[in-house]
Design an enzyme around this catalytic site. Structure first.
Site, PDB file in Angstrom:
ATOM      1  N   ARG A   1     -21.271  72.228   0.718  1.00 54.82           N
ATOM      2  CA  ARG A   1     -21.307  71.120   1.666  1.00 54.82           C
ATOM      3  C   ARG A   1     -21.919  71.545   2.998  1.00 54.82           C
ATOM      4  O   ARG A   1     -22.417  70.717   3.754  1.00 54.82           O
ATOM      5  CB  ARG A   1     -19.889  70.581   1.881  1.00 54.82           C
TER       6      ARG A   1
ATOM      7  N   VAL B   1     -22.383  60.948  -1.430  1.00 53.79           N
ATOM      8  CA  VAL B   1     -22.056  62.064  -2.317  1.00 53.79           C
ATOM      9  C   VAL B   1     -21.336  63.186  -1.568  1.00 53.79           C
ATOM     10  O   VAL B   1     -21.321  63.241  -0.347  1.00 53.79           O
ATOM     11  CB  VAL B   1     -23.330  62.608  -3.000  1.00 53.79           C
ATOM     12  N   GLU B   2     -20.748  64.094  -2.338  1.00 57.50           N
ATOM     13  CA  GLU B   2     -19.982  65.238  -1.818  1.00 57.50           C
ATOM     14  C   GLU B   2     -18.875  64.781  -0.862  1.00 57.50           C
ATOM     15  O   GLU B   2     -18.619  65.401   0.164  1.00 57.50           O
ATOM     16  CB  GLU B   2     -20.893  66.262  -1.142  1.00 57.50           C
ATOM     17  N   GLY B   3     -18.221  63.696  -1.226  1.00 57.49           N
ATOM     18  CA  GLY B   3     -17.169  63.131  -0.384  1.00 57.49           C
ATOM     19  C   GLY B   3     -17.714  61.988   0.439  1.00 57.49           C
ATOM     20  O   GLY B   3     -18.559  62.195   1.306  1.00 57.49           O
TER      21      GLY B   3
END
Length: 822
Positions: free
Chosen positions: A378, A500-502
């Site tokens: 991230r 995406v990615e949270g």
């Protein structure tokens, strides 16, 4: 006055000691000396004795452990254990997985700026720089984003081959396994440059070097797994994907319903202990082309084959694509940014325990493995992608705003356009600094749990703002898709990075402050751990030490907040030069304010704070902007304090400080306990809010940097693909800027002649010819204006198509319903 003097002395000495965070014994001694001096100077004797008694009543119980521990600490420990919010296993793992870097100083209320300034300036190795100048530059030259996004919906075969041959998928794989062994900073720079020309290419390269099989194997894989898979991942024989998200578990990754049952089964002709997996995944990048699938699932052992534990927990496994039972679904189509992404599913897919990442020893440790690696991935892929896109948009839009003219002026001269240009310049500068800071943290060996969420959230949000402003300035040029359009796909793709990615909404409201308040706070986590110690005496002593450290910390931050609010943070020790010292002082103020608000919120709300998402989000904004401004100042220092960059630094800094005050104001106005909110306001904003958004004058200076060749602009463009090729229209437009600026005086002279000298020709070529014939311009100036016209035409031109070219390949006209014609 002599009666009030001792109490005034008591107050001032206390405030002085709290501001400088002196020990209680030091405060007691200073107070005693000050009261004696006041008495000798004529203070009222009775008032002085009363002040001395008050001092003794405070100091003696607190300084004598035999009194303090049983009468004060023990009751407070009992109360604390009752209000202590229970931590789920998920939360506990998340807190223990991360490390704390400079963000811990920002939560201290009194940052040690030397810690930040002593960090080495981020630098690439010679090998990394050569890779960027060589294979990365070549891959960018090969990229035709229109062909990728519209014609093929995929990379062409030669690009896939080039990526594999040059080990783009193995940038993070160590050299001993055949990879490139690049640092996180090198990874960041590669993704940044690729993203400036195509988000599809950057995603394709970025995902295998982010959270995925290679990262997980490097940290947790058995030696046998590393020896087999890492060389194959490095040279592209294996294309990886990682399957985490499903229809029923998106941001709440710990709730995945996909499961595996421990059982016996056949594998390569032998009957072995393994797991039968049933899963349904979606949104999996590279899944349609992956040959090796990383899989997250919850592992169960109902028959007790492995032991007494039935619910073993989240585990991670590697599934070769050819494993029987795996169904690779069709492709998703993410907002006209068609990187390879799709669903996959399976029912009772058997794999042996040797396919668990890390083997049987890591069964049930999947969430810990994911959290540790998520903070790394991230920190790099999405922030780097935002940086590449924003920086290219900044320089290309600046050039376009200088070239494009309306009403006889470059559109960049209009104040409305300058406002948008200033936001582009400031946000691009900020994204560049923030993304590099988070990558540098990983390169130093940190697991930046909090900075990674800050970087992911704010880089992608600012990237979306840059895309919007660039589209507004380009107008029709931006909305007509085609080979000449370099903004449309970035605009369409901007929500992908937000999602995406949270998801960003969850990241802001739950993660940034929720994690930071405990992980970064100098005392909270220590208190929580002390309160759970088994030995009673040790528990009391440790809790006592941390509790009173915390109390002194809170009092100090209240005093510091009030002092900074009254003085506008104009005084105090700070690093930097004459230009930036005031910036550091302002950050000292907001660091103290954040710490004060965080302590008050945790004390009064306890476990309920996690459900106050608006409050958490606003305090998270303050922490984020503190970290962002720190990254800005560090970048300015690392570049040697360039004076030319000061408008960009100032615009970005004032924008961040204004956002901090807005968030603090909203947090206090909506504080759940209203009287406490009023008190906090009086401490933090005793003279009201003073921070202003960047001024118009500063905005014009920042905007002009994008429209004029200069060293600050060159630094902003560093690391993106600006080579003027046939398939890089943004690079071509950027390359025109110096010639356009040189041609402007000639253009103005020629236009004046057109208006005042009676030129009768109507076409541009005839007007130039007449101008040379009449002596208004020279032959060289004519050639200069012809070149300017050619550059302008290329900059403003858009594409058009035959209708058949825009139809889907699956379209058949005879399948369409016929309309009645009246």
């Amino acid at each position: 006055m002599s009666i009030a003097a001792p109490f005034l002395v008591l107050l001032l000495v206390g405030a002085f000691a709290a501001y400088h965070r002196m020990r209680l014994a030091t405060w007691t001694a200073l107070t005693a000396v000050a009261l004696v001096a006041a008495w000798l100077l004529g203070a009222h004797p009775v008032a002085t004795i009363v002040a001395a008694v008050i001092t003794a009543l405070i100091a003696v119980p607190l300084l004598v452990p035999a009194i303090r521990l049983p009468t004060i600490t023990a009751p407070l420990l009992g109360f604390y254990t009752k209000i202590l919010p229970p931590l789920s296993e998920t939360e506990r793992v998340a807190l223990e997985a991360g490390t704390v870097g400079f963000e811990g100083e920002l939560f201290s209320g009194k940052p040690d700026w030397q810690v930040l300034l002593d960090q080495p300036a981020p630098t690439l190795t010679a090998e990394e720089q050569a890779f960027i100048d060589g294979p990365v530059e070549e891959l960018c030259r090969m990229t035709n984003d229109w062909d990728i996004t519209h014609v093929r919906a995929d990379l062409p075969p030669e690009m896939w081959e080039f990526i594999k041959k040059n080990k783009f998928f193995g940038m993070i794989v160590p050299k001993e396994y055949g990879g490139l062994g690049f640092s996180a900073l090198g990874n960041h720079k590669v993704i940044q440059k690729l993203a400036s020309v195509s988000s599809v290419v950057s995603s394709t390269v970025g995902v295998p070097n982010s959270l995925g099989p290679a990262e997980l194997l490097m940290h947790y894989g058995t030696q046998e797994q590393k020896d087999h898979y890492l060389p194959r991942l490095a040279d592209g024989r294996e294309v990886p994907c990682f399957a985490l998200t499903g229809p029923w578990a998106g941001s709440d990754a710990t709730s995945i319903p996909d499961f595996g049952i421990v059982c016996m089964g056949d594998w390569n002709g032998a009957n072995v202990v393994g797991v039968k997996l049933t899963f349904d995944k979606r949104y999996i990048t590279l899944a349609p082309v992956a040959s090796l699938i990383g899989m997250a699932f919850r592992m169960y052992d109902p028959d007790g084959i492995l032991g007494d534990k039935r619910d073993i927990g989240i585990s991670l496994a590697l599934l070769p694509r050819e494993t029987p039972g795996i169904d690779i679904g069709r492709r998703h189509f993410p907002l006209n940014s068609p990187f390879q992404n799709g669903p996959l599913s399976g029912r009772e897919v058997f794999i042996p325990l040797s396919q668990l990442i890390g083997g049987e020893a890591y069964a049930g440790k999947g969430w810990q493995m994911l959290v540790e690696c998520l903070s790394i991935g991230r920190s790099i892929t999405l922030p780097s992608t935002a940086s590449g896109g924003a920086k290219l948009a900044a320089v290309a839009t600046g050039s376009y705003a200088r070239i494009r003219k309306q009403f006889g002026l470059s559109i960049g001269r209009f104040e409305g356009v300058q406002e948008a240009l200033a936001r582009i310049a400031g946000n691009a500068y900020t994204i560049s600094a923030l993304s590099e800071a988070s990558a540098a943290a990983v390169a130093r060996g940190e697991l930046p749990a909090v900075p990674s969420t800050i970087s992911k959230y704010h880089c992608t949000e600012m990237g979306r703002q840059v895309a919007q402003d660039a589209m507004d300035i380009h107008g029709g040029k931006g909305i007509i898709l085609g080979p000449k359009n370099y903004l449309g796909r970035a605009w369409q793709a901007s929500p992908i990075a937000i999602t995406v990615e949270g998801a960003n909404i969850m990241t802001r409201s739950l993660m940034i402050f929720g994690q930071g308040a405990i992980l970064c706070h100098p005392w909270v986590l220590k208190e929580m751990k002390a309160a759970t110690l088994e030995d009673e005496d040790e528990r009391l002593r440790e809790f006592d030490r941390n509790l009173f450290g915390h109390i002194g910390f809170a009092i100090s931050n209240a005093v510091r907040s009030l002092w900074f609010g009254l003085t506008g943070a104009r005084f105090g020790k700070a690093p930097g030069d004459a230009y930036t010292r005031r910036f550091y002082r302002k950050l000292n103020r907001y660091s103290a304010a954040l710490a004060l608000c965080a302590d008050t919120s945790m004390l009064l709300l306890g476990g309920k704070l996690k459900f106050k998402e608006s409050l958490s989000g606003r305090l998270g904004d303050v922490l984020s902007q503190l970290y962002i401004t720190s990254a800005l100042l560090k970048r300015y220092e690392d570049w040697g304090r360039p004076e030319a960059d000061q408008p960009l630094l100032a615009w970005s800094f004032h924008d961040a400080v204004h956002k901090m005050e807005v968030s603090l104001s909203a947090a206090l106005r909506n504080f759940p306990v209203r009287p406490v909110g009023w008190l906090l306001w009086a401490l933090i904003f005793p003279l009201g809010r003073r921070a202003q958004a960047p001024s118009d004058r500063l905005g014009r200076r920042a905007a002009s940097l994008l429209m004029t060749p200069n060293e600050a602009r060159d630094r902003l463009a560093e690391g993106v693909f600006t080579t003027p090729t046939a398939t890089n229209p943004a690079g071509r437009i950027d390359s025109y800027l110096p010639a356009v600026v040189l041609a402007e005086p000639v253009e103005r002279k020629f236009l004046k002649a057109l208006k005042s000298s009676g030129i009768e020709s109507l076409t541009f070529a005839e007007q130039l010819e007449e101008g040379v014939r009449e002596g208004w311009i020279t032959a060289d100036e004519r050639r200069q204006l012809e070149e300017l016209r050619e550059m302008t035409v290329d900059a403003i031109s858009v594409d058009d198509f035959d209708p058949a070219e825009l139809r889907s390949a699956g379209y058949r006209e005879d399948d369409q319903p016929q309309r009645d014609v009246a």
